[in-house]
Design an enzyme around this catalytic site. Structure first.
Site, PDB file in Angstrom:
ATOM      1  N   LYS A   1      31.602  23.486  71.209  1.00  0.00           N
ATOM      2  CA  LYS A   1      31.406  23.582  72.659  1.00  0.00           C
ATOM      3  C   LYS A   1      31.558  22.195  73.293  1.00  0.00           C
ATOM      4  CE  LYS A   1      28.047  27.305  71.908  1.00  0.00           C
ATOM      5  NZ  LYS A   1      26.679  27.765  72.228  1.00  0.00           N
TER       6      LYS A   1
ATOM      7  N   TYR B   1      31.463  35.579  76.357  1.00  0.00           N
ATOM      8  CA  TYR B   1      30.028  35.872  76.223  1.00  0.00           C
ATOM      9  C   TYR B   1      29.646  37.198  76.878  1.00  0.00           C
ATOM     10  CZ  TYR B   1      28.713  31.319  74.197  1.00  0.00           C
ATOM     11  OH  TYR B   1      28.546  30.248  73.357  1.00  0.00           O
TER      12      TYR B   1
ATOM     13  N   PHE C   1      20.246  33.421  81.313  1.00  0.00           N
ATOM     14  CA  PHE C   1      20.989  32.154  81.155  1.00  0.00           C
ATOM     15  C   PHE C   1      22.511  32.355  81.178  1.00  0.00           C
ATOM     16  CE2 PHE C   1      19.695  33.739  76.954  1.00  0.00           C
ATOM     17  CZ  PHE C   1      20.932  33.875  76.320  1.00  0.00           C
TER      18      PHE C   1
ATOM     19  N   ARG D   1      27.887  31.160  59.691  1.00  0.00           N
ATOM     20  CA  ARG D   1      26.658  31.181  60.504  1.00  0.00           C
ATOM     21  C   ARG D   1      25.541  30.401  59.797  1.00  0.00           C
ATOM     22  NH1 ARG D   1      26.235  33.455  65.736  1.00  0.00           N
ATOM     23  NH2 ARG D   1      24.141  34.160  65.169  1.00  0.00           N
TER      24      ARG D   1
ATOM     25  N   ASN E   1      23.617  23.511  71.997  1.00  0.00           N
ATOM     26  CA  ASN E   1      23.574  23.683  70.528  1.00  0.00           C
ATOM     27  C   ASN E   1      24.951  23.536  69.869  1.00  0.00           C
ATOM     28  OD1 ASN E   1      24.702  26.109  71.217  1.00  0.00           O
ATOM     29  ND2 ASN E   1      23.057  27.393  70.396  1.00  0.00           N
TER      30      ASN E   1
ATOM     31  N   HIS F   1      29.727  27.388  68.341  1.00  0.00           N
ATOM     32  CA  HIS F   1      29.683  28.850  68.352  1.00  0.00           C
ATOM     33  C   HIS F   1      30.317  29.369  67.064  1.00  0.00           C
ATOM     34  CE1 HIS F   1      30.292  33.024  69.555  1.00  0.00           C
ATOM     35  NE2 HIS F   1      31.479  32.909  68.973  1.00  0.00           N
TER      36      HIS F   1
ATOM     37  N   GLU G   1      36.975  37.976  68.962  1.00  0.00           N
ATOM     38  CA  GLU G   1      37.001  36.592  69.454  1.00  0.00           C
ATOM     39  C   GLU G   1      38.291  35.874  69.035  1.00  0.00           C
ATOM     40  OE1 GLU G   1      32.131  36.164  69.617  1.00  0.00           O
ATOM     41  OE2 GLU G   1      33.213  35.032  68.096  1.00  0.00           O
TER      42      GLU G   1
HETATM   43  P1  IDP Z   1      24.517  32.226  68.802  1.00  0.00           P
HETATM   44  O1  IDP Z   1      25.351  31.184  69.501  1.00  0.00           O
HETATM   45  O2  IDP Z   1      23.656  31.617  67.738  1.00  0.00           O
HETATM   46  O3  IDP Z   1      25.336  33.402  68.320  1.00  0.00           O
HETATM   47  P2  IDP Z   1      23.588  33.950  70.968  1.00  0.00           P
HETATM   48  O4  IDP Z   1      22.266  34.673  71.020  1.00  0.00           O
HETATM   49  O5  IDP Z   1      24.823  34.756  70.784  1.00  0.00           O
HETATM   50  O6  IDP Z   1      23.458  32.796  69.877  1.00  0.00           O
HETATM   51  O7  IDP Z   1      23.699  33.138  72.323  1.00  0.00           O
HETATM   52  C1  IDP Z   1      24.917  32.525  72.694  1.00  0.00           C
HETATM   53  C2  IDP Z   1      24.618  31.153  73.264  1.00  0.00           C
HETATM   54  O8  IDP Z   1      23.822  31.306  74.426  1.00  0.00           O
HETATM   55  C3  IDP Z   1      23.802  30.247  72.356  1.00  0.00           C
HETATM   56  O9  IDP Z   1      24.583  29.577  71.379  1.00  0.00           O
HETATM   57  C4  IDP Z   1      23.225  29.290  73.355  1.00  0.00           C
HETATM   58  O10 IDP Z   1      24.198  28.314  73.752  1.00  0.00           O
HETATM   59  C5  IDP Z   1      22.964  30.186  74.545  1.00  0.00           C
HETATM   60  N1  IDP Z   1      21.572  30.672  74.554  1.00  0.00           N
HETATM   61  C6  IDP Z   1      21.037  31.594  73.732  1.00  0.00           C
HETATM   62  N2  IDP Z   1      19.742  31.781  74.017  1.00  0.00           N
HETATM   63  C7  IDP Z   1      19.479  30.947  75.047  1.00  0.00           C
HETATM   64  C8  IDP Z   1      18.292  30.685  75.807  1.00  0.00           C
HETATM   65  O11 IDP Z   1      17.226  31.259  75.575  1.00  0.00           O
HETATM   66  N3  IDP Z   1      18.407  29.772  76.787  1.00  0.00           N
HETATM   67  C9  IDP Z   1      19.540  29.127  77.073  1.00  0.00           C
HETATM   68  N4  IDP Z   1      20.683  29.341  76.402  1.00  0.00           N
HETATM   69  C10 IDP Z   1      20.641  30.247  75.395  1.00  0.00           C
HETATM   70 MG    MG Z   2      26.349  34.903  69.373  1.00  0.00          MG
END
Ligand code: IDP
Ligand code: MG
Length: 237
Positions: free
Chosen positions: A95, A135, A143, A171, A198, A201, A212
């Site tokens: 990202k 997404y 969010f 993962r 974070n 992805h 994807e």
């Molecule tokens: P993942 O990236 O580990 O698959 P997902 O639940 O699919 O996690 O969420 C996608 C992205 O959304 C996350 O990588 C993160 O950047 C963002 N995200 C997920 N949960 C939160 C949150 O509680 N607050 C803010 N951003 C979030």
């Molecule tokens: Mg995800």
């Protein structure tokens, strides 16, 4: 220089090949050379019995010396197939925060060192509309808007990685969504602090991986090739 050595070695092996054409060994060499075309899963176990057969025959015919070397040499010098057997693939993206923080090489390194194969890569700034498509399953989350703004705020390094179990294990390499909960040793555990930044992805299952990959890449952008490391990464004993 090295290409001269290669050509000389190639010539010697071809000479040996034609000399052994009627000895029965040639067909063993062909069998070994064909192994990577059909599958590289368990390739080493495929090779072992052939090798032993060659040894048994050569011993009974009384030309032990050098005979055992030939199948391996033939294997190494045969033309590599342009396309390997297709394995599981996953979509991985660094990202904008990961790209801006200079973590591209570090992240690619972790996937490469594990033994996975890079089959597509490009740097893109996605539009907000594209980020929303990527997404789409999170559109009810509070969010969602901020997340899509963020993904489209700068360059994203989009990649496809290939290998046995790469979706699930990718993962694992990435770590938990919230870096506060990611284990040390994972990408997010080692390199990120908060869930909103974070850095990476990874597809979460076979269906999302398929969707994807086709959202981010055209089929012709995926490169199928045989990696030299494959015969050392895969095999069973
Ligand atoms: P993942 O990236 O580990 O698959 P997902 O639940 O699919 O996690 O969420 C996608 C992205 O959304 C996350 O990588 C993160 O950047 C963002 N995200 C997920 N949960 C939160 C949150 O509680 N607050 C803010 N951003 C979030
Ligand atoms: Mg995800």
């Amino acid at each position: 220089m090295s290409s001269q050595i290669y050509r000389a070695a190639s010539r010697s092996v071809r000479a040996l090949l034609s000399a052994s054409r009627n000895s029965g060994l040639f067909s063993e060499g062909r069998a070994i050379a064909a192994a990577p075309v059909t599958s590289f899963r368990g390739r080493l176990s495929t090779l072992a019995p052939v090798y032993q057969q060659a040894e048994a025959r050569s011993t009974s015919r009384g030309w032990v010396s050098g005979a055992l070397v030939l199948p391996a040499a033939v294997y190494m010098l045969q033309d590599q197939p342009a396309q390997a057997a297709e394995m599981e693939r996953t979509f991985i993206a660094i990202k904008p925060d990961g790209v801006q923080r200079g973590l591209v090489a570090e992240i690619i390194d972790r996937f490469e060192r594990k033994g996975y194969k890079l089959v597509a890569i490009k740097l893109v700034i996605p539009t907000k509309d594209f980020a929303e498509k990527h997404y789409h399953d999170l559109k009810e989350r509070p969010f969602f808007n901020g997340l899509c703004n963020f993904l489209s705020s700068g360059p994203v390094l989009a990649m496809v990685w290939e290998g046995e179990g790469v979706i699930k294990y990718g993962r694992k390499l990435i770590g938990a969504t919230d870096p506060q909960k990611s284990e040390p040793g994972t990408i997010r555990g080692d390199l990120a602090v908060v869930v909103g930044r974070n850095i990476i992805h990874g597809s979460d299952g076979p269906e999302t991986a398929k969707d994807e990959i086709s959202l981010w890449f055209k089929p012709e952008e995926l490169v199928s090739y045989t990696s030299n490391a494959e015969k050392w990464v895969y095999g069973s004993n």
